[in-house]
Design an enzyme around this catalytic site. Sequence first.
Site, PDB file in Angstrom:
ATOM      1  N   LYS A   1      -2.315  -1.516  -3.753  1.00  0.00           N
ATOM      2  CA  LYS A   1      -3.210  -0.371  -3.627  1.00  0.00           C
ATOM      3  C   LYS A   1      -2.400   0.915  -3.700  1.00  0.00           C
ATOM      4  CE  LYS A   1      -6.126   1.761  -0.218  1.00  0.00           C
ATOM      5  NZ  LYS A   1      -6.550   1.785   1.147  1.00  0.00           N
TER       6      LYS A   1
ATOM      7  N   LYS B   1       0.859  -1.184   0.000  1.00  0.00           N
ATOM      8  CA  LYS B   1       0.000   0.000   0.000  1.00  0.00           C
ATOM      9  C   LYS B   1       0.891   1.229   0.000  1.00  0.00           C
ATOM     10  CE  LYS B   1      -3.581   2.235   2.756  1.00  0.00           C
ATOM     11  NZ  LYS B   1      -4.494   2.055   3.895  1.00  0.00           N
TER      12      LYS B   1
HETATM   13  C1  PBG Z   1      -7.108   2.916   5.802  1.00  0.00           C
HETATM   14  C2  PBG Z   1      -7.580   2.873   4.401  1.00  0.00           C
HETATM   15  C3  PBG Z   1      -7.505   3.899   3.457  1.00  0.00           C
HETATM   16  C4  PBG Z   1      -8.095   3.391   2.295  1.00  0.00           C
HETATM   17  C5  PBG Z   1      -8.525   2.102   2.562  1.00  0.00           C
HETATM   18  N1  PBG Z   1      -8.179   1.792   3.871  1.00  0.00           N
HETATM   19  C6  PBG Z   1      -7.019   5.289   3.577  1.00  0.00           C
HETATM   20  C7  PBG Z   1      -5.617   5.583   3.901  1.00  0.00           C
HETATM   21  O1  PBG Z   1      -4.759   4.714   3.990  1.00  0.00           O
HETATM   22  O2  PBG Z   1      -5.356   6.759   4.117  1.00  0.00           O
HETATM   23  C8  PBG Z   1      -8.229   4.134   0.996  1.00  0.00           C
HETATM   24  C9  PBG Z   1      -9.268   3.616   0.047  1.00  0.00           C
HETATM   25  C10 PBG Z   1      -9.619   4.528  -1.060  1.00  0.00           C
HETATM   26  O3  PBG Z   1      -8.999   5.595  -1.280  1.00  0.00           O
HETATM   27  O4  PBG Z   1     -10.551   4.187  -1.780  1.00  0.00           O
HETATM   28  N2  PBG Z   1      -8.041   2.390   6.688  1.00  0.00           N
END
Ligand code: PBG
Length: 361
Positions: free
Chosen positions: A284, A231
Amino acid sequence: MLSMKSGPAQSSIAGKHALSDGAASSPVPSAVRPRRLRHTPTLRAMVRETQLACDDLIYPLFITHGTGVRNPIASMPGVFQISVDQLAQEAEELAMLDIPAVMLFGLPATKDPIGVENFADDGIVQQAIRALKQANAELVVATDVCLCEYTDHGHCGILNDPEEQHAHLAKGYVLNDETLDVLGKVALSHAGAGADIVAPSGMMDGMVGAIRTALDSQDFSHIPIMSYAVKYASGFYGPFREAADGAPKFGDRKTHQMDPANAREALREAAIDVQEGADFLMVKPALAYLDVIHRLRSHFAELPLVAYNVSGEYAMIKAAVAKGWLDEETVVLEKLIGIKRAGADLIITYHAKDAARWLSR
Ligand code: PBG
């Protein structure tokens, strides 16, 4: 652009061919013509290399307290924060569309430094899991396991106070191992409420192992972990932070989420999670990281690979479509097939319902 009126140019091309001898009947100097296989829709379908199907899709849901709530998210047209009483209808709609799974995000009633509602029996996600499973036991309910929506500071973990905890770490630094304890509790609480899959998204080192140990210790060894293994610290999460009310109140997430410049490091992150017992790997966001999806696909071929087509990637298309600049069905199906072609097996996407409708036509 060529126009039909470009008489002289056309006639000179035709004239040239008429003058050359044997080659005249074959203006392309080759028997190889890829266009033959594109001649009809059926032929094109027969030679299509990648398939996109409804059961590749996972639909994110944002659950909030209250009844009869359907708050639209301004930056994500078509996406709502919904209350638990809306979920029976939601489950029915997803079943009709053949969408097999959801990913749950919760908006707690109150926030605090640890985020206690995250692992409360009657927490918003726990209520949502029960409501969805009651409405449709077949629906696969995955839950996002992170702290950021629940903490008052908006960070994905417990924060350091140098005077009380780690003197050598900065104030506000996201503490790794203290956070793992909370993640284990959250995963257990979700599993206890009936979640089918837990999905840790906080990029803490050791999160998969800690959650595996917690689950196994309470007889949840059958619950798979979908690790947000790779991520990135991405600007494409902007609209999500409005939807889930999870923006950090200060600073950023760069000390735990990955640097967008790194791909080899993605293999390292994935390898660790595989070793700790991850059942799915995730990359992601998706679109700026298709090469990373491809690399994970080839290095960890044995695990199902998930791509998260994130909020900003959704918002960009929605905004351009609203302006009449793009055709929504064409570009959404094109990007989803692109994510699959890169190597993803499953796609978490806010377009899931629309895509399922288009796919079943
Ligand atoms: C954190 C989380 C995020 C997203 C999914 N889980 C936000 C982040 O890491 O700041 C982002 C998902 C999206 O942008 O669609 N719980």
